[in-house]
Motif scaffolding. Structure first.
Motif, PDB file in Angstrom:
ATOM      1  N   MET A 127       0.654  -1.545  -0.022  1.00  0.00           N
ATOM      2  CA  MET A 127       0.251   0.020  -0.057  1.00  0.00           C
ATOM      3  C   MET A 127       0.734   1.405   0.190  1.00  0.00           C
ATOM      4  O   MET A 127       0.310   2.153  -0.814  1.00  0.00           O
ATOM      5  CB  MET A 127      -0.898  -0.042   1.103  1.00  0.00           C
ATOM      6  CG  MET A 127      -2.064  -0.989   0.953  1.00  0.00           C
ATOM      7  SD  MET A 127      -3.192  -0.684   2.536  1.00  0.00           S
ATOM      8  CE  MET A 127      -3.942   0.799   2.283  1.00  0.00           C
ATOM      9  N   GLU A 128       1.949   1.431   0.814  1.00  0.00           N
ATOM     10  CA  GLU A 128       2.892   2.455   0.870  1.00  0.00           C
ATOM     11  C   GLU A 128       3.383   2.809  -0.583  1.00  0.00           C
ATOM     12  O   GLU A 128       3.441   3.753  -0.884  1.00  0.00           O
ATOM     13  CB  GLU A 128       3.998   2.194   1.919  1.00  0.00           C
ATOM     14  CG  GLU A 128       4.784   3.466   2.078  1.00  0.00           C
ATOM     15  CD  GLU A 128       5.830   3.257   3.053  1.00  0.00           C
ATOM     16  OE1 GLU A 128       6.974   4.123   3.179  1.00  0.00           O
ATOM     17  OE2 GLU A 128       5.625   2.753   3.916  1.00  0.00           O
ATOM     18  N   GLU A 129       3.967   1.569  -1.254  1.00  0.00           N
ATOM     19  CA  GLU A 129       4.269   2.013  -2.403  1.00  0.00           C
ATOM     20  C   GLU A 129       3.497   2.054  -3.589  1.00  0.00           C
ATOM     21  O   GLU A 129       3.818   3.120  -4.367  1.00  0.00           O
ATOM     22  CB  GLU A 129       5.052   0.745  -3.013  1.00  0.00           C
ATOM     23  CG  GLU A 129       6.538   0.063  -2.146  1.00  0.00           C
ATOM     24  CD  GLU A 129       6.868  -1.254  -2.761  1.00  0.00           C
ATOM     25  OE1 GLU A 129       6.723  -1.677  -4.162  1.00  0.00           O
ATOM     26  OE2 GLU A 129       7.535  -1.894  -1.965  1.00  0.00           O
ATOM     27  N   LEU A 130       2.174   1.876  -3.416  1.00  0.00           N
ATOM     28  CA  LEU A 130       1.243   2.282  -4.332  1.00  0.00           C
ATOM     29  C   LEU A 130       0.781   3.624  -4.144  1.00  0.00           C
ATOM     30  O   LEU A 130       0.210   4.365  -5.070  1.00  0.00           O
ATOM     31  CB  LEU A 130       0.141   1.142  -4.148  1.00  0.00           C
ATOM     32  CG  LEU A 130       0.344  -0.156  -4.928  1.00  0.00           C
ATOM     33  CD1 LEU A 130      -0.854  -1.287  -4.616  1.00  0.00           C
ATOM     34  CD2 LEU A 130       0.372  -0.264  -6.514  1.00  0.00           C
ATOM     35  N   ILE A 131       0.406   4.028  -2.687  1.00  0.00           N
ATOM     36  CA  ILE A 131       0.146   5.311  -2.611  1.00  0.00           C
ATOM     37  C   ILE A 131       1.195   6.404  -3.091  1.00  0.00           C
ATOM     38  O   ILE A 131       1.174   7.314  -3.519  1.00  0.00           O
ATOM     39  CB  ILE A 131       0.023   5.580  -1.186  1.00  0.00           C
ATOM     40  CG1 ILE A 131      -1.146   4.891  -0.434  1.00  0.00           C
ATOM     41  CG2 ILE A 131      -0.095   6.946  -0.631  1.00  0.00           C
ATOM     42  CD1 ILE A 131      -1.329   4.669   1.127  1.00  0.00           C
ATOM     43  N   GLU A 132       2.485   5.874  -2.857  1.00  0.00           N
ATOM     44  CA  GLU A 132       3.613   7.019  -3.574  1.00  0.00           C
ATOM     45  C   GLU A 132       3.518   7.045  -4.941  1.00  0.00           C
ATOM     46  O   GLU A 132       3.501   8.233  -5.289  1.00  0.00           O
ATOM     47  CB  GLU A 132       4.940   6.214  -3.048  1.00  0.00           C
ATOM     48  CG  GLU A 132       5.630   6.346  -1.712  1.00  0.00           C
ATOM     49  CD  GLU A 132       6.876   5.782  -1.704  1.00  0.00           C
ATOM     50  OE1 GLU A 132       7.485   5.415  -2.632  1.00  0.00           O
ATOM     51  OE2 GLU A 132       7.188   5.572  -0.449  1.00  0.00           O
ATOM     52  N   SER A 133       3.256   5.813  -5.643  1.00  0.00           N
ATOM     53  CA  SER A 133       2.962   5.831  -7.173  1.00  0.00           C
ATOM     54  C   SER A 133       1.882   6.780  -7.565  1.00  0.00           C
ATOM     55  O   SER A 133       1.965   7.738  -8.404  1.00  0.00           O
ATOM     56  CB  SER A 133       3.129   4.504  -7.673  1.00  0.00           C
ATOM     57  OG  SER A 133       4.036   3.839  -7.343  1.00  0.00           O
ATOM     58  N   ALA A 261       0.707  18.727   6.817  1.00  0.00           N
ATOM     59  CA  ALA A 261       1.483  19.131   7.890  1.00  0.00           C
ATOM     60  C   ALA A 261       2.260  18.026   8.503  1.00  0.00           C
ATOM     61  O   ALA A 261       3.240  18.429   9.416  1.00  0.00           O
ATOM     62  CB  ALA A 261       0.572  19.828   8.892  1.00  0.00           C
ATOM     63  N   LEU A 262       1.970  16.984   8.236  1.00  0.00           N
ATOM     64  CA  LEU A 262       2.555  15.851   8.880  1.00  0.00           C
ATOM     65  C   LEU A 262       3.877  15.515   8.235  1.00  0.00           C
ATOM     66  O   LEU A 262       4.109  15.658   7.125  1.00  0.00           O
ATOM     67  CB  LEU A 262       1.747  14.595   8.921  1.00  0.00           C
ATOM     68  CG  LEU A 262       0.395  14.389   9.409  1.00  0.00           C
ATOM     69  CD1 LEU A 262      -0.540  13.312   9.169  1.00  0.00           C
ATOM     70  CD2 LEU A 262       0.559  15.038  10.719  1.00  0.00           C
ATOM     71  N   ASP A 263       4.945  14.744   8.981  1.00  0.00           N
ATOM     72  CA  ASP A 263       6.220  14.444   8.367  1.00  0.00           C
ATOM     73  C   ASP A 263       5.843  13.211   7.333  1.00  0.00           C
ATOM     74  O   ASP A 263       4.529  12.680   7.378  1.00  0.00           O
ATOM     75  CB  ASP A 263       7.179  14.014   9.215  1.00  0.00           C
ATOM     76  CG  ASP A 263       6.903  13.046  10.042  1.00  0.00           C
ATOM     77  OD1 ASP A 263       6.124  12.120   9.883  1.00  0.00           O
ATOM     78  OD2 ASP A 263       7.439  12.989  11.262  1.00  0.00           O
ATOM     79  N   TYR A 264       6.824  12.778   6.715  1.00  0.00           N
ATOM     80  CA  TYR A 264       6.380  11.560   5.872  1.00  0.00           C
ATOM     81  C   TYR A 264       5.876  10.222   6.257  1.00  0.00           C
ATOM     82  O   TYR A 264       4.691   9.950   5.768  1.00  0.00           O
ATOM     83  CB  TYR A 264       7.877  11.385   4.756  1.00  0.00           C
ATOM     84  CG  TYR A 264       7.508  10.090   4.097  1.00  0.00           C
ATOM     85  CD1 TYR A 264       6.845  10.250   2.695  1.00  0.00           C
ATOM     86  CD2 TYR A 264       8.145   8.890   4.445  1.00  0.00           C
ATOM     87  CE1 TYR A 264       6.833   9.444   1.756  1.00  0.00           C
ATOM     88  CE2 TYR A 264       7.652   7.821   3.552  1.00  0.00           C
ATOM     89  CZ  TYR A 264       7.184   7.834   2.113  1.00  0.00           C
ATOM     90  OH  TYR A 264       6.847   6.949   1.525  1.00  0.00           O
ATOM     91  N   SER A 265       6.674   9.703   7.492  1.00  0.00           N
ATOM     92  CA  SER A 265       6.213   8.394   7.882  1.00  0.00           C
ATOM     93  C   SER A 265       4.634   8.648   8.575  1.00  0.00           C
ATOM     94  O   SER A 265       3.948   7.836   8.387  1.00  0.00           O
ATOM     95  CB  SER A 265       7.002   8.115   8.838  1.00  0.00           C
ATOM     96  OG  SER A 265       7.265   9.188   9.717  1.00  0.00           O
ATOM     97  N   GLU A 266       4.654   9.845   9.099  1.00  0.00           N
ATOM     98  CA  GLU A 266       3.119  10.305   9.876  1.00  0.00           C
ATOM     99  C   GLU A 266       2.152  10.359   8.497  1.00  0.00           C
ATOM    100  O   GLU A 266       0.933   9.572   8.846  1.00  0.00           O
ATOM    101  CB  GLU A 266       3.145  11.338  10.664  1.00  0.00           C
ATOM    102  CG  GLU A 266       3.972  11.252  11.689  1.00  0.00           C
ATOM    103  CD  GLU A 266       4.115  12.667  12.535  1.00  0.00           C
ATOM    104  OE1 GLU A 266       4.359  12.420  13.748  1.00  0.00           O
ATOM    105  OE2 GLU A 266       3.951  13.682  12.060  1.00  0.00           O
ATOM    106  N   MET A 267       2.337  10.778   7.524  1.00  0.00           N
ATOM    107  CA  MET A 267       1.334  11.151   6.602  1.00  0.00           C
ATOM    108  C   MET A 267       1.107   9.801   6.057  1.00  0.00           C
ATOM    109  O   MET A 267      -0.004   9.599   5.651  1.00  0.00           O
ATOM    110  CB  MET A 267       1.967  12.031   5.558  1.00  0.00           C
ATOM    111  CG  MET A 267       1.092  12.002   4.103  1.00  0.00           C
ATOM    112  SD  MET A 267       1.983  12.634   2.774  1.00  0.00           S
ATOM    113  CE  MET A 267       2.865  11.133   2.221  1.00  0.00           C
ATOM    114  N   MET A 268       2.085   8.781   5.649  1.00  0.00           N
ATOM    115  CA  MET A 268       1.967   7.617   4.988  1.00  0.00           C
ATOM    116  C   MET A 268       1.006   6.715   6.169  1.00  0.00           C
ATOM    117  O   MET A 268       0.123   6.153   5.521  1.00  0.00           O
ATOM    118  CB  MET A 268       3.195   6.980   4.670  1.00  0.00           C
ATOM    119  CG  MET A 268       3.100   5.713   3.741  1.00  0.00           C
ATOM    120  SD  MET A 268       2.176   6.127   2.045  1.00  0.00           S
ATOM    121  CE  MET A 268       3.605   7.199   1.355  1.00  0.00           C
ATOM    122  N   ALA A 269       1.336   6.823   7.291  1.00  0.00           N
ATOM    123  CA  ALA A 269       0.568   5.948   8.205  1.00  0.00           C
ATOM    124  C   ALA A 269      -0.963   6.413   8.404  1.00  0.00           C
ATOM    125  O   ALA A 269      -1.740   5.609   8.244  1.00  0.00           O
ATOM    126  CB  ALA A 269       1.216   6.156   9.734  1.00  0.00           C
TER     127      ALA A 269
END
Length: 325
Positions: A127-133, A261-269
């Motif tokens: 999911m993380e990879e697909l969201i990035e894409s 406003a979230l950092d990258y890891s927080e945004m992805m979670a």
């Protein structure tokens, strides 16, 4: 009225794409390096697995022969053997075996031993990879949450091996779609990630699973005759709900959630958790609809799972249900 609806729909799309563009800059600036090896999706194709193994073996050889210090025990071992004048072809054969060992460990982490589906851990990484894409301009991904019907009845009236048999049949049917199917929460809840599939296509795909692939899968489980996986007299069936990453962005906008406003890891979670909350709400709405439950009863049931988010999730999903009917 139609013009008003089209204008509202157009504004939703415009706002969604503005947010998508903003989050794309965050991914580009703060997300994982584009040079990183793909963590999850290469497991979907045998050819990709073989290529990735070769790439990892090449990288291991280069780092071992470069002379650079490393805490990686595999690199340290190969470097020590190289210093002892072991021939390069033999070094590579050892590197191949080390990579194979790592892949076997990864496989155990990524593949559910009981059903053969991917694990929750794998699905989250995918999911993380697909969201990035998606944020970087790729097509959307459909997410489908599947809940197998009456597993408790299978277990209690026929025996646990019959519940396991029903789970296996649904797993075989979902694997046949060619998408990323995972055993997600408990034994009777699966997740299917469908890259490049738009929501209007999902109903057709899942009906094919229900009417064609599932009966075939039931017969397959019967034919295998495994003592811990059996098919009884109770029918094997499931309910499902679906969403997409576009839905998640629209939920953020409607509920004034500032994910930028979230950092990258927080945004992805936050993105992953919200997507899962939405898709499970859709599935519970579908299950409640099949039982002719009242909205108030649905909301009460959802409160046990989502607490303070229940009202906004239910409102959002009900509105989308009405729009899509």
């Amino acid at each position: 009225m139609l013009n008003d609806s089209l204008e509202t729909s157009g504004q939703i799309v415009q706002n969604r794409e503005i947010l998508r563009s903003s989050l794309a800059t965050k991914v580009a600036k703060a997300g994982p390096s584009p040079e990183r090896p793909i963590n999850a999706l290469f497991w979907l194709e045998e050819g990709e697995i073989a290529r990735t193994k070769d790439q990892r073996t090449d990288m291991l050889m280069r780092r071992s022969l470069s002379g650079q210090q490393s805490e990686d025990p595999d690199i340290a071992l190969l470097r020590d053997l190289y210093d002892k004048k072991l021939p390069i072809p033999i070094l590579r054969s050892i590197a191949v075996r080390l990579v194979e060992k790592d892949f076997e460990l990864e496989r155990k982490l990524n593949i559910d031993e009981l059903t053969g589906l991917f694990t929750r851990r794998f699905c989250i990484k995918a999911m993380e990879e697909l969201i990035e894409s998606y944020l970087l301009g790729e097509t959307d991904t459909a997410i489908c949450f599947v809940d197998i019907d009456k597993i408790k009845e299978h277990n209690e009236t026929e025996g646990y091996e019959f519940g396991t048999g029903a789970m296996q049949a649904v797993a075989y049917a979902l694997q046949g779609t060619g998408n990323i199917a995972g055993r997600f929460y408990s034994g009777d809840e699966d997740l299917v990630l469908m890259p490049g599939i738009i929501p209007t296509e999902i109903a057709g795909i899942m009906e094919t699973v229900r009417t064609q692939r599932l009966p075939e899968a039931v017969e397959r489980v019967k034919t295998e005759q495994k003592p811990n996986k059996r098919i009884g007299d109770l029918p094997v069936s499931f309910k499902y709900g679906f969403t997409s990453f576009s839905d998640t962005l629209e939920y953020f906008i409607e509920n004034n959630i500032d994910v930028f406003a979230l950092d990258y890891s927080e945004m992805m979670a936050k993105f992953i958790d919200t997507t899962l909350d939405i898709v499970q709400t859709y599935e519970r709405l579908e299950k409640a609809r099949s039982k002719n439950q009242a909205i108030a009863d649905i909301e009460e049931g959802l409160k046990k799972q989502f607490d303070e988010k229940t009202e906004s999730l239910l409102k959002f999903c009900l509105k989308r249900k009405l729009i899509n009917v």
